[in-house]
Design a protein around this motif. Sequence first.
Motif, PDB file in Angstrom:
ATOM      1  N   MET A 213      11.690  16.715  69.973  1.00 20.04           N
ATOM      2  CA  MET A 213      12.382  15.657  69.186  1.00 20.04           C
ATOM      3  C   MET A 213      13.142  16.894  68.065  1.00 20.04           C
ATOM      4  SD  MET A 213      10.414  13.118  68.947  1.00 20.04           S
ATOM      5  CE  MET A 213       9.513  12.544  70.175  1.00 20.04           C
ATOM      6  N   GLY A 214      13.061  17.975  67.370  1.00 15.23           N
ATOM      7  CA  GLY A 214      13.276  18.886  66.792  1.00 15.23           C
ATOM      8  C   GLY A 214      13.205  19.174  65.238  1.00 15.23           C
ATOM      9  N   LEU A 215      14.186  19.133  64.697  1.00 18.55           N
ATOM     10  CA  LEU A 215      13.400  19.699  63.034  1.00 18.55           C
ATOM     11  C   LEU A 215      14.013  18.437  62.434  1.00 18.55           C
ATOM     12  CD1 LEU A 215      12.804  22.156  61.148  1.00 18.55           C
ATOM     13  CD2 LEU A 215      15.257  22.462  60.880  1.00 18.55           C
ATOM     14  N   LEU A 216      13.604  18.010  61.507  1.00 17.81           N
ATOM     15  CA  LEU A 216      13.360  17.399  60.292  1.00 17.81           C
ATOM     16  C   LEU A 216      13.851  17.638  58.993  1.00 17.81           C
ATOM     17  CD1 LEU A 216      11.356  14.444  61.844  1.00 17.81           C
ATOM     18  CD2 LEU A 216      13.685  14.785  61.801  1.00 17.81           C
ATOM     19  N   SER A 217      14.376  17.460  57.799  1.00 19.90           N
ATOM     20  CA  SER A 217      14.275  17.893  56.805  1.00 19.90           C
ATOM     21  C   SER A 217      13.500  17.155  56.438  1.00 19.90           C
ATOM     22  CB  SER A 217      15.850  18.380  56.264  1.00 19.90           C
ATOM     23  OG  SER A 217      16.441  18.981  57.218  1.00 19.90           O
ATOM     24  N   PHE A 218      12.846  17.955  54.885  1.00 14.09           N
ATOM     25  CA  PHE A 218      12.579  16.984  54.284  1.00 14.09           C
ATOM     26  C   PHE A 218      12.570  17.388  52.578  1.00 14.09           C
ATOM     27  CE2 PHE A 218       9.953  15.472  57.549  1.00 14.09           C
ATOM     28  CZ  PHE A 218       9.763  14.811  57.642  1.00 14.09           C
ATOM     29  N   ILE A 219      12.286  16.558  51.582  1.00 14.10           N
ATOM     30  CA  ILE A 219      12.627  17.063  50.011  1.00 14.10           C
ATOM     31  C   ILE A 219      10.887  17.607  49.919  1.00 14.10           C
ATOM     32  CG2 ILE A 219      12.610  16.138  47.307  1.00 14.10           C
ATOM     33  CD1 ILE A 219      15.068  14.167  48.255  1.00 14.10           C
TER      34      ILE A 219
ATOM     35  N   GLU B 219       7.650  20.152  67.838  1.00 18.86           N
ATOM     36  CA  GLU B 219       7.608  20.093  69.224  1.00 18.86           C
ATOM     37  C   GLU B 219       6.294  19.349  70.419  1.00 18.86           C
ATOM     38  OE1 GLU B 219       7.393  24.285  69.040  1.00 18.86           O
ATOM     39  OE2 GLU B 219       9.024  24.870  67.926  1.00 18.86           O
ATOM     40  N   LEU B 220       6.182  18.328  69.990  1.00 24.02           N
ATOM     41  CA  LEU B 220       5.088  17.205  70.015  1.00 24.02           C
ATOM     42  C   LEU B 220       5.705  17.032  71.697  1.00 24.02           C
ATOM     43  CD1 LEU B 220       3.154  14.584  67.486  1.00 24.02           C
ATOM     44  CD2 LEU B 220       3.234  16.667  68.423  1.00 24.02           C
ATOM     45  N   LYS B 221       4.359  16.654  72.691  1.00 20.87           N
ATOM     46  CA  LYS B 221       4.745  16.447  74.268  1.00 20.87           C
ATOM     47  C   LYS B 221       4.826  15.511  74.192  1.00 20.87           C
ATOM     48  CE  LYS B 221       4.846  20.823  77.070  1.00 20.87           C
ATOM     49  NZ  LYS B 221       5.302  22.231  75.667  1.00 20.87           N
ATOM     50  N   VAL B 222       5.911  13.959  74.896  1.00 20.74           N
ATOM     51  CA  VAL B 222       5.532  12.824  74.370  1.00 20.74           C
ATOM     52  C   VAL B 222       5.116  11.983  75.930  1.00 20.74           C
ATOM     53  CG1 VAL B 222       7.058  10.211  74.079  1.00 20.74           C
ATOM     54  CG2 VAL B 222       7.160  12.606  72.326  1.00 20.74           C
ATOM     55  N   ASP B 223       4.176  11.250  76.512  1.00 16.57           N
ATOM     56  CA  ASP B 223       3.812  10.801  77.528  1.00 16.57           C
ATOM     57  C   ASP B 223       4.949   9.950  77.597  1.00 16.57           C
ATOM     58  OD1 ASP B 223       1.404  12.173  77.707  1.00 16.57           O
ATOM     59  OD2 ASP B 223      -0.056  10.474  76.260  1.00 16.57           O
ATOM     60  N   SER B 224       5.189   8.908  77.114  1.00 17.32           N
ATOM     61  CA  SER B 224       6.123   7.882  77.179  1.00 17.32           C
ATOM     62  C   SER B 224       6.822   7.881  76.581  1.00 17.32           C
ATOM     63  CB  SER B 224       5.324   6.730  76.892  1.00 17.32           C
ATOM     64  OG  SER B 224       4.990   6.036  77.809  1.00 17.32           O
ATOM     65  N   PRO B 225       8.572   8.548  77.590  1.00 20.08           N
ATOM     66  CA  PRO B 225       9.705   8.963  76.255  1.00 20.08           C
ATOM     67  C   PRO B 225      10.244   8.034  75.773  1.00 20.08           C
ATOM     68  CG  PRO B 225       9.506  10.258  77.882  1.00 20.08           C
ATOM     69  CD  PRO B 225       8.096   9.232  78.241  1.00 20.08           C
ATOM     70  N   ALA B 226      10.825   7.784  75.596  1.00 15.31           N
ATOM     71  CA  ALA B 226      11.640   6.326  74.468  1.00 15.31           C
ATOM     72  C   ALA B 226      13.323   7.159  73.440  1.00 15.31           C
ATOM     73  CB  ALA B 226      11.334   5.719  74.046  1.00 15.31           C
TER      74      ALA B 226
ATOM     75  N   THR C 171       5.697  23.843  61.453  1.00 12.86           N
ATOM     76  CA  THR C 171       5.145  23.292  62.927  1.00 12.86           C
ATOM     77  C   THR C 171       4.531  22.220  63.553  1.00 12.86           C
ATOM     78  OG1 THR C 171       6.590  24.970  63.196  1.00 12.86           O
ATOM     79  CG2 THR C 171       5.863  24.236  65.129  1.00 12.86           C
ATOM     80  N   VAL C 172       4.427  20.882  64.464  1.00 15.07           N
ATOM     81  CA  VAL C 172       3.215  20.525  65.243  1.00 15.07           C
ATOM     82  C   VAL C 172       3.251  20.255  66.492  1.00 15.07           C
ATOM     83  CG1 VAL C 172       4.220  18.425  65.192  1.00 15.07           C
ATOM     84  CG2 VAL C 172       1.831  18.019  65.183  1.00 15.07           C
ATOM     85  N   LYS C 173       2.676  21.115  66.926  1.00 16.27           N
ATOM     86  CA  LYS C 173       3.130  21.399  68.962  1.00 16.27           C
ATOM     87  C   LYS C 173       1.877  20.225  69.441  1.00 16.27           C
ATOM     88  CE  LYS C 173       4.572  25.898  68.529  1.00 16.27           C
ATOM     89  NZ  LYS C 173       4.426  27.489  69.231  1.00 16.27           N
ATOM     90  N   GLY C 174       1.309  19.900  70.444  1.00 11.05           N
ATOM     91  CA  GLY C 174       0.575  18.980  71.135  1.00 11.05           C
ATOM     92  C   GLY C 174       0.773  17.912  72.051  1.00 11.05           C
ATOM     93  N   ASN C 175       0.142  16.751  72.161  1.00 16.99           N
ATOM     94  CA  ASN C 175       0.980  15.786  72.706  1.00 16.99           C
ATOM     95  C   ASN C 175       0.752  14.620  71.948  1.00 16.99           C
ATOM     96  OD1 ASN C 175       1.180  16.994  75.716  1.00 16.99           O
ATOM     97  ND2 ASN C 175      -0.829  16.946  75.322  1.00 16.99           N
ATOM     98  N   ALA C 176       1.624  13.929  71.934  1.00 13.63           N
ATOM     99  CA  ALA C 176       1.524  12.349  71.420  1.00 13.63           C
ATOM    100  C   ALA C 176       1.657  11.547  72.898  1.00 13.63           C
ATOM    101  CB  ALA C 176       2.419  12.055  70.702  1.00 13.63           C
ATOM    102  N   THR C 177       1.573   9.518  72.462  1.00 13.77           N
ATOM    103  CA  THR C 177       1.320   8.608  73.564  1.00 13.77           C
ATOM    104  C   THR C 177       3.118   8.116  73.833  1.00 13.77           C
ATOM    105  OG1 THR C 177       0.851   7.446  72.294  1.00 13.77           O
ATOM    106  CG2 THR C 177      -0.982   8.141  73.025  1.00 13.77           C
ATOM    107  N   SER C 178       3.740   8.123  72.684  1.00  9.01           N
ATOM    108  CA  SER C 178       4.962   8.381  72.378  1.00  9.01           C
ATOM    109  C   SER C 178       5.580   8.830  71.902  1.00  9.01           C
ATOM    110  CB  SER C 178       5.196   6.141  72.800  1.00  9.01           C
ATOM    111  OG  SER C 178       5.174   6.055  71.112  1.00  9.01           O
ATOM    112  N   THR C 179       7.328   8.325  72.112  1.00 11.74           N
ATOM    113  CA  THR C 179       8.254   8.950  70.999  1.00 11.74           C
ATOM    114  C   THR C 179       7.995   8.492  68.911  1.00 11.74           C
ATOM    115  OG1 THR C 179      10.245   9.241  73.219  1.00 11.74           O
ATOM    116  CG2 THR C 179      10.457   8.976  70.109  1.00 11.74           C
TER     117      THR C 179
END
Length: 148
Positions: free
Chosen positions: A1-7, A82-89, A52-60
């Motif tokens: 997924m990558g790096l997201l920036s926030f304020i 860095e979440l791995k997705v079961d159903s990518p979109a 940094t977040v790792k693990g699994n998610a059901t969807s994008t």
Amino acid sequence: MGLLSFIKGAGEKLFGASEAQAATADDLKKEVEKHGFNAEGLDIQVDGDKVTVKGNATSTEEAEKIALALGNTLGVAAVENELKVDSPAADAAFYTVVKGDTLWKIAEHHYGAGKGGKYEVIFDANKPLLSHPDKIYPGQVLRIPPLD
């Protein structure tokens, strides 16, 4: 997924968080759970203002929302998703709210003139992080999904 920036000076204030430092991994896990996501199995690491977040998610969509739940908290400047997705979109676009924005205005900007009524697509794409279409704030990062 990558790096997201926030304020890092905007967002939910969690216990122990400041503009200089994000909350602890345990407190961030509670924030994810507060929004109705399963935080079991998530590996959340905090390094100053970067999470940094790792693990699994059901969807994008779920992976993106988990990253937003983490990033839209005080003290977080970046989330490495860095979440791995079961159903990518297809990935959604992301937008940082500025003063004077409304979901209607954001929809017009992203979807084109005359498409402000599509603000509901943006609102739905950010539930349960958003509870009402009028409750957005400057510095908040939103998911902007592609139109079908």
